[in-house]
Design an enzyme around this catalytic site. Structure first.
Site, PDB file in Angstrom:
ATOM      1  N   ASP A 383     107.500  41.251 -26.404  1.00 34.18           N
ATOM      2  CA  ASP A 383     106.609  42.665 -25.791  1.00 34.18           C
ATOM      3  C   ASP A 383     106.176  42.493 -24.457  1.00 34.18           C
ATOM      4  OD1 ASP A 383     104.009  43.766 -27.545  1.00 34.18           O
ATOM      5  OD2 ASP A 383     103.008  43.315 -26.256  1.00 34.18           O
ATOM      6  N   GLU A 412     111.228  45.143 -25.168  1.00 37.34           N
ATOM      7  CA  GLU A 412     110.328  46.483 -24.942  1.00 37.34           C
ATOM      8  C   GLU A 412     109.355  46.983 -24.152  1.00 37.34           C
ATOM      9  OE1 GLU A 412     106.177  47.800 -26.681  1.00 37.34           O
ATOM     10  OE2 GLU A 412     106.632  45.968 -25.761  1.00 37.34           O
TER      11      GLU A 412
END
Length: 652
Positions: A383, A412
């Protein structure tokens, strides 16, 4: 100062390499590395060059010859056969034997005296004889003896014929004198990943939403029961959001409300409470025994597990008490929560990777990776990696790969292109992309060509997610079921790696007005779905994944060939294997509201099909077969029946 030594051969413009060799190129097991270089030297010597490759740590090189094309351009290739780091280099040298053969062949005219040239040649041949072994050495020495005898008997032509003959030529090629050569240094690097890093279909789901009872919190046991359905749709990777204990302080309510009701489950990205932190399991999901059964079931079904790796902590995380120095602080000493203006995440404390205890924090983050690898996780979707130092990623991915070279990292990172590229160079095998926001024909074509035809193809693999829990793009909000079909075909065929977030197959498109966010987002509440609800595209997703598995051309990433069409609302492209045994042509209607027609330009030469040859076009989505001939084809695509063709080209 006069140099004591210098490269006797120039090796320049070696490709592929990333930033002058600073970072490795990427490949998967079984792929080739095609290498080119400019190789030349002063004078008129003939040159030879070899491509040398090996897995890092091995002593012996695998050698293959480089071939000269034009203007000192040389080409070769090698195949990587194991995961882990590899290295390659080029060795080039003056080929004295071939140079001598050319020289004496030119001088060998009637009346020429070639005694000196023959003596020079025999001296060259003797050097190779000294390196040869066994029968080869005996054969070379025998030829030398025969040449000496011929020279002594005045049979000059016989000596020349022996020296340039095919038998000696092949022997000399096996034992060249490389003393006047140069080996490129330092070596260039290749990171070799598992094939699933380059070809896979991802499916993201929240375990807490896998219950079949409305409003009931799902469990890992519920998730186990769901796995066969997901496998039946053809997905290879199950991607789980954080499954750790969720914080209580400042817990978000439904639709990101600042006030949570007692029954609200909170955001999984607010990690940590009294039950543990990043190595803990949310108790409502079940026990570690349940997790072990989930992992075992995935293995039985040949599904890999990807876990969201999130460097966030709730105010209740054990780190907050044990290591307050790992966080950002305001002037008053309080810990800062996360912000992405105008968004505020009061339930989340970001970690400070520039902390005074950098060693402690970095080692702890490595420990978390290793913990979940031991628990059966083979891939990490990280993330927001662009908000952490790239030096950390290069270090931690390197540390993980030393112990577990098959682990895959997905970035990401919806951020600036240069940072996305740098993260890939630093070790990420895959990355999210801007595909989600590319809707027009020209912008799709430009973007995919950038990813797959430029330098990025050597190190960057784009995972084309059609949607995520954070992103419901406008085309899906307003385009209805046809848009979901269209975007699924594009994602699954333009890239060899793609993914969907659960609910996509149900064409879920309720959004917060004016935003690319889901209304009643699953990030903040439990959702229980009817997976066979009317209007679903489960069968279409299943068929797309089946086509992918059965079509070797769609396993490849860097082989997209866009085809010209006379309608900007229809995009067409081909993928094919190197030997043309599998050729796929895709035509997709980019307009989810209207029927569109177009004439496609078929690149017969690229397909190895004759100008007047008839060939079969088998639409694998509809199972209809057409007879095509010539360099054009007509397609008609409508949101009312067929949004796309995935066509296999076959000769009759």
């Amino acid at each position: 100062m006069i140099p004591q030594d210098y490269p006797r051969v120039n090796i320049e413009a070696v490709k592929p390499q990333i930033d002058c060799g600073r970072y490795p190129i990427k490949r998967v097991v079984g792929e080739k590395v095609a290498v080119s270089a400019d190789i030349y030297k002063e004078g008129h010597d003939k040159l030879s060059a070899v491509l040398k490759a090996r897995k890092v740590g091995e002593k012996a090189w695998q050698e293959s010859p480089l071939t000269l094309a034009l203007n000192d351009d040389w080409y070769g290739e090698f195949t990587v056969t194991e995961i882990g780091p590899w290295e390659y280099t080029i060795e080039a040298y003056a080929d004295h034997y071939r140079s001598w053969v050319e020289e004496i062949s030119k001088k060998n005219v009637p009346g020429a005296k070639l005694e000196s040239e023959l003596l020079e040649g025999m001296a060259i041949i003797r050097k190779s004889a000294a390196m040869a072994k066994g029968e080869d050495r005996a054969r070379i020495e025998s030829i030398i003896g025969a040449m000496e005898s011929a020279v002594g008997a005045g049979e000059q032509q016989g000596a020349v014929d022996l020296g340039i003959g095919g038998v000696l030529h092949s022997l000399m090629a096996r034992y060249p004198d490389r003393s006047e050569g140069y080996e490129l240094a330092p070596t260039l690097q290749v990171m070799v990943n598992r094939p699933i890093s380059r070809f896979a279909a991802w499916y993201e789901f929240f375990p807490r939403s896998q219950s079949t009872t409305p409003h009931k919190h799902g469990t890992l046991q519920d998730s186990i029961r769901r796995l066969p359905e997901i496998k039946a749709m053809g997905f290879d990777v199950i991607y789980l959001p954080p499954i750790h204990p969720i914080g209580h302080s400042f817990r978000k309510g439904k639709n990101n409300s600042l006030t949570a009701e007692p029954t609200d489950v909170g955001s999984p990205w607010a990690i940590g409470n009294e039950h543990g932190g990043h190595t803990g399991l949310e108790p409502k999901l079940g026990t570690w025994d349940d997790w072990d059964r989930f992992v075992a079931t995935c293995r039985e079904l040949e599904i890999e597990i990807a876990l969201d790796y999130v460097m966030n902590c709730s105010p209740d995380h054990p780190y907050v008490t044990a290591h307050p120095e790992w966080f950002f602080h305001r002037p008053d000493g309080s810990i800062k929560y996360a912000e992405n203006p105008p968004k505020k995440y009061q339930d989340v404390y970001p970690l400070n990777f520039g902390t005074s205890d950098r060693a402690g924090l970095w080692q702890e983050m490595l420990r978390v990776f290793l913990f979940w690898i031991d628990k059966g996780v083979t891939t990490f979707r990280v993330d927001n990696p662009h908000t952490k130092p790239v030096a950390f990623w290069e270090w931690v991915i390197g540390q993980v790969h030393r112990q577990h070279p098959g682990v895959i990292f997905l970035a990401e990172a919806f951020t600036k292109p240069k940072m996305m590229r740098l993260l890939a160079k630093a070790g990420y095998a895959q990355s999210y992309t801007y595909f989600t926001w590319r809707n027009e024909k020209d912008e799709i074509t430009e973007y995919v060509n950038e990813l797959t035809n430029g330098e990025m193809k050597e190190y960057f693999t784009g995972n084309f997610f059609a949607n995520t829990p954070d992103i419901l793009p406008p085309i899906l909000q307003y385009g209805g079921r046809p848009a979901f079909i269209m975007r699924a075909v594009l994602a699954a065929t333009l890239s060899s790696v793609y993914g969907i977030y659960s609910g996509y197959e149900l064409c879920e498109n309720a959004a917060i007005q004016g935003k690319e966010e889901y209304l009643d987002s699953e990030k903040y509440e439990v959702k229980v779905r009817n997976w066979r609800a009317p209007g679903n595209i489960v069968d279409i997703i299943t068929r797309i994944n089946q086509i992918r598995r059965e079509s070797p051309a769609l396993h490849r990433y860097n082989n997209v060939l866009f085809l010209a069409t006379d309608n900007p609302n229809i995009i067409a492209y081909a993928k094919m294997t190197e030997d043309r045994s599998d050729i796929i042509v895709c035509a997709v209607n980019l307009d989810p509201y209207h029927q569109q027609v177009a004439t496609l330009q078929i690149p017969l030469g690229s397909f190895d099909i004759g100008w007047d040859e008839q060939y079969q076009a088998h639409d694998l989505l509809s199972d209809r077969t057409y007879r095509w001939s010539g360099p054009t084809a007509y397609v008609e695509l409508s949101p009312h029946n067929t949004m796309a063709h995935i066509i296999k080209i076959r000769r009759w």
